[in-house]
Design a protein around this motif. Structure first.
Motif, PDB file in Angstrom:
ATOM      1  N   UNK A 142      25.993 103.495 -25.961  1.00  0.00           N
ATOM      2  CA  UNK A 142      25.545 102.102 -26.245  1.00  0.00           C
ATOM      3  C   UNK A 142      26.049 101.365 -27.110  1.00  0.00           C
ATOM      4  N   UNK A 143      26.430 102.130 -28.160  1.00  0.00           N
ATOM      5  CA  UNK A 143      27.400 101.129 -29.121  1.00  0.00           C
ATOM      6  C   UNK A 143      28.726 100.721 -28.458  1.00  0.00           C
ATOM      7  N   UNK A 144      29.355 101.355 -27.883  1.00  0.00           N
ATOM      8  CA  UNK A 144      30.524 101.157 -27.145  1.00  0.00           C
ATOM      9  C   UNK A 144      30.362 100.026 -26.421  1.00  0.00           C
ATOM     10  N   UNK A 145      29.297 100.001 -25.709  1.00  0.00           N
ATOM     11  CA  UNK A 145      29.203  98.952 -24.782  1.00  0.00           C
ATOM     12  C   UNK A 145      28.698  97.612 -25.306  1.00  0.00           C
ATOM     13  N   UNK A 146      28.291  97.650 -26.578  1.00  0.00           N
ATOM     14  CA  UNK A 146      27.971  96.445 -27.394  1.00  0.00           C
ATOM     15  C   UNK A 146      29.443  95.876 -27.949  1.00  0.00           C
ATOM     16  N   UNK A 147      30.365  96.531 -28.030  1.00  0.00           N
ATOM     17  CA  UNK A 147      31.686  96.224 -28.765  1.00  0.00           C
ATOM     18  C   UNK A 147      32.322  95.494 -27.981  1.00  0.00           C
ATOM     19  N   UNK A 165      22.000 100.145 -17.892  1.00  0.00           N
ATOM     20  CA  UNK A 165      21.067  99.494 -18.840  1.00  0.00           C
ATOM     21  C   UNK A 165      21.942  98.368 -19.666  1.00  0.00           C
ATOM     22  N   UNK A 166      22.947  99.025 -20.177  1.00  0.00           N
ATOM     23  CA  UNK A 166      23.665  98.131 -21.110  1.00  0.00           C
ATOM     24  C   UNK A 166      24.870  97.129 -20.493  1.00  0.00           C
ATOM     25  N   UNK A 167      24.690  96.945 -19.189  1.00  0.00           N
ATOM     26  CA  UNK A 167      25.427  95.750 -18.602  1.00  0.00           C
ATOM     27  C   UNK A 167      26.729  96.199 -18.022  1.00  0.00           C
ATOM     28  N   UNK A 168      27.083  97.338 -17.927  1.00  0.00           N
ATOM     29  CA  UNK A 168      28.417  97.920 -17.500  1.00  0.00           C
ATOM     30  C   UNK A 168      28.327  98.759 -16.216  1.00  0.00           C
ATOM     31  N   UNK A 169      27.666  98.329 -15.244  1.00  0.00           N
ATOM     32  CA  UNK A 169      27.590  99.391 -14.083  1.00  0.00           C
ATOM     33  C   UNK A 169      28.702  99.514 -13.323  1.00  0.00           C
ATOM     34  N   UNK A 185       5.396 108.109 -27.498  1.00  0.00           N
ATOM     35  CA  UNK A 185       6.213 107.489 -26.702  1.00  0.00           C
ATOM     36  C   UNK A 185       6.184 106.000 -27.034  1.00  0.00           C
ATOM     37  N   UNK A 186       7.393 105.364 -27.052  1.00  0.00           N
ATOM     38  CA  UNK A 186       7.352 103.770 -27.362  1.00  0.00           C
ATOM     39  C   UNK A 186       6.938 102.920 -26.356  1.00  0.00           C
ATOM     40  N   UNK A 187       6.191 101.826 -26.892  1.00  0.00           N
ATOM     41  CA  UNK A 187       5.629 100.954 -26.141  1.00  0.00           C
ATOM     42  C   UNK A 187       6.567  99.415 -26.017  1.00  0.00           C
ATOM     43  N   UNK A 188       7.489  99.643 -26.401  1.00  0.00           N
ATOM     44  CA  UNK A 188       8.494  98.553 -26.914  1.00  0.00           C
ATOM     45  C   UNK A 188       8.650  97.975 -25.331  1.00  0.00           C
ATOM     46  N   UNK A 189       8.612  96.424 -25.236  1.00  0.00           N
ATOM     47  CA  UNK A 189       9.034  96.043 -24.137  1.00  0.00           C
ATOM     48  C   UNK A 189      10.540  95.821 -23.761  1.00  0.00           C
ATOM     49  N   UNK A 190      11.294  95.757 -25.017  1.00  0.00           N
ATOM     50  CA  UNK A 190      12.909  95.751 -24.755  1.00  0.00           C
ATOM     51  C   UNK A 190      13.209  97.114 -24.411  1.00  0.00           C
ATOM     52  N   UNK A 191      13.800  97.089 -22.923  1.00  0.00           N
ATOM     53  CA  UNK A 191      14.358  98.543 -22.692  1.00  0.00           C
ATOM     54  C   UNK A 191      15.362  99.215 -23.518  1.00  0.00           C
ATOM     55  N   UNK A 192      16.306  98.672 -24.104  1.00  0.00           N
ATOM     56  CA  UNK A 192      17.185  99.400 -25.036  1.00  0.00           C
ATOM     57  C   UNK A 192      16.366  99.981 -26.191  1.00  0.00           C
ATOM     58  N   UNK A 193      15.920  98.838 -26.864  1.00  0.00           N
ATOM     59  CA  UNK A 193      14.940  99.405 -27.928  1.00  0.00           C
ATOM     60  C   UNK A 193      13.938 100.935 -27.663  1.00  0.00           C
ATOM     61  N   UNK A 194      13.349 100.788 -26.585  1.00  0.00           N
ATOM     62  CA  UNK A 194      12.386 101.711 -26.168  1.00  0.00           C
ATOM     63  C   UNK A 194      13.112 103.184 -25.732  1.00  0.00           C
ATOM     64  N   UNK A 211      23.234  93.750 -28.507  1.00  0.00           N
ATOM     65  CA  UNK A 211      23.009  93.974 -27.240  1.00  0.00           C
ATOM     66  C   UNK A 211      21.571  94.005 -26.670  1.00  0.00           C
ATOM     67  N   UNK A 212      20.549  94.314 -27.493  1.00  0.00           N
ATOM     68  CA  UNK A 212      19.287  94.142 -27.212  1.00  0.00           C
ATOM     69  C   UNK A 212      18.849  92.774 -26.965  1.00  0.00           C
ATOM     70  N   UNK A 213      19.404  91.945 -27.696  1.00  0.00           N
ATOM     71  CA  UNK A 213      19.113  90.500 -27.575  1.00  0.00           C
ATOM     72  C   UNK A 213      19.467  89.824 -26.480  1.00  0.00           C
ATOM     73  N   UNK A 214      20.401  90.319 -25.829  1.00  0.00           N
ATOM     74  CA  UNK A 214      21.084  89.997 -24.457  1.00  0.00           C
ATOM     75  C   UNK A 214      20.296  90.363 -23.145  1.00  0.00           C
ATOM     76  N   UNK A 215      19.279  91.297 -23.494  1.00  0.00           N
ATOM     77  CA  UNK A 215      18.491  92.045 -22.313  1.00  0.00           C
ATOM     78  C   UNK A 215      17.147  90.931 -21.844  1.00  0.00           C
TER      79      UNK A 215
END
Length: 354
Positions: free
Chosen positions: A28-33, A63-67, A246-255, A350-354
């Motif tokens: 995920x980190x590398x996808x964000x670079x 998820x990270x925008x690199x399909x 379990x997380x209830x975060x709406x942001x999928x990356x954060x969850x 990366x999370x803000x882009x989602x």
């Protein structure tokens, strides 16, 4: 200490992993670079089997925008010994409590990962960086098929080994090496031969062993720090929470990050290490990406494959006592505080882009 944080030269990266919670964090980190171009992700059996590793990689890349990044499989077992996986450390699916729908294999992903590596290296000599966050099975097979590979690659980073440091699988052995010690031994032997033939020092593999990766000891407060940096709702992972919360975060990356890391925190606590998580592969990813600080020392490395007592143990000769040339650069220093700041900022972006 080599400060790489300002070096944003474009990097073309081949990743080999066994995803894995810390592998997932690294990916995920590398996808964000923005300066990292992921050429392919190859999936080695280790934390879970190769098919599950590949499914985890496809889902996370999507998820990270690199399909579009190809996810390939090479070896499905170690070179000479049975495969042992570690669901107790990373969960049945390899990423703790995190869940994502399988993105499904795409056209062309049935190609052999090892052949892909070698073809890519031949087509792009001196351009590709390889990040190895798994047992070295695929890399050993690649070296068998293409002995010129050390000369063809720009940079190689290995997460593995423990030198004069307590192992995390046996008293002396680190996990990745212990899963396939014969592969690791072949890799270091190949680089010894390459060094004897004049391979430049800058093309020797950089080895991130436990004595420096375990310094990247994440605390649960990181998860809420990430949420706050990303300007999201609070996301607390507390030691007092019921196990398996379990997380209830709406942001999928954060969850995803929250649920994966919670399992990892619980694992470390269950093994009397505290409610922490050693994120080994993130550090290696930062070294490969050129974003984290580190120092190295030349050494000649080998792996024990005969002794029952010391099976899978990595040995480093820093003083030239074996009379062989250095075949690796072992990381001796790093900066975890700045490294965690870097991880938080990049994942928040990366999370803000989602």
């Amino acid at each position: 200490m080599q400060n790489r944080t300002q070096n944003q030269k474009q990097i073309r990266l081949l990743i080999d992993n066994d995803t894995g919670i810390d592998d997932a964090l690294a990916l995920a980190y590398l996808c964000a670079c923005d300066h990292v171009d992921i050429v392919a992700v190859t999936s080695t059996p280790g934390n879970v089997n190769a098919d599950q590793v590949a499914a985890n990689n496809r889902a996370l890349l999507t998820l990270c925008g690199n399909p579009e990044v190809p996810v390939l499989i090479g070896a499905r077992k170690p070179l000479e010994i049975p495969l042992v996986t570690t669901e107790e450390t990373h969960g049945l699916q390899g990423v703790g409590y995190a869940t994502l729908p399988d993105a499904g294999a795409r056209e062309g992903e049935d190609r052999d990962a090892v052949d892909f590596w070698n073809d890519a290296a031949r087509a792009n000599p001196g351009e590709l960086t390889v990040l190895l966050c798994a047992p070295l099975t695929n890399f050993a097979l690649a070296l068998r098929r293409e002995p010129r590979l050390p000369w063809l690659l720009r940079k190689v980073v290995i997460m593995g080994g423990a030198f004069y440091y307590q192992g995390n699988t046996t008293p002396t052995a680190e996990w990745n090496t212990h899963v396939d010690p014969h592969a690791a031994k072949e890799v270091f032997a190949a680089y010894t031969a390459a060094a004897e033939a004049g391979l430049p020092e800058e093309q020797l593999p950089i080895v991130c062993a436990l004595e420096t990766t375990e310094r990247f000891e994440m605390r649960p407060g990181f998860v809420n720090d990430l949420a706050m940096t990303a300007e999201l709702d609070e996301e607390h992972v507390r030691e007092t929470d019921p196990e398996g919360t379990r997380s209830k975060a709406e942001n999928l990356l954060l969850r995803y990050v929250s649920d994966a890391l919670r399992f990892y925190f619980e694992f470390h606590r269950n093994y009397d290490q505290g409610y922490i998580a050693h994120v080994h592969d993130y550090f290696a990813a930062g070294v490969a990406a050129g974003t984290l600080e580190y120092q190295t020392k030349l050494a000649t490395l080998d792996v024990e494959t005969e002794s029952t007592l010391l099976f899978g143990t990595t040995v480093a000769d820093f003083r030239g006592l074996w009379g062989k040339p250095a075949n690796a650069k072992v990381v001796t220093e790093n900066n975890p505080a700045r490294g965690f700041d870097e991880l938080r900022e990049k994942l928040a972006d990366l999370a803000r882009r989602m």
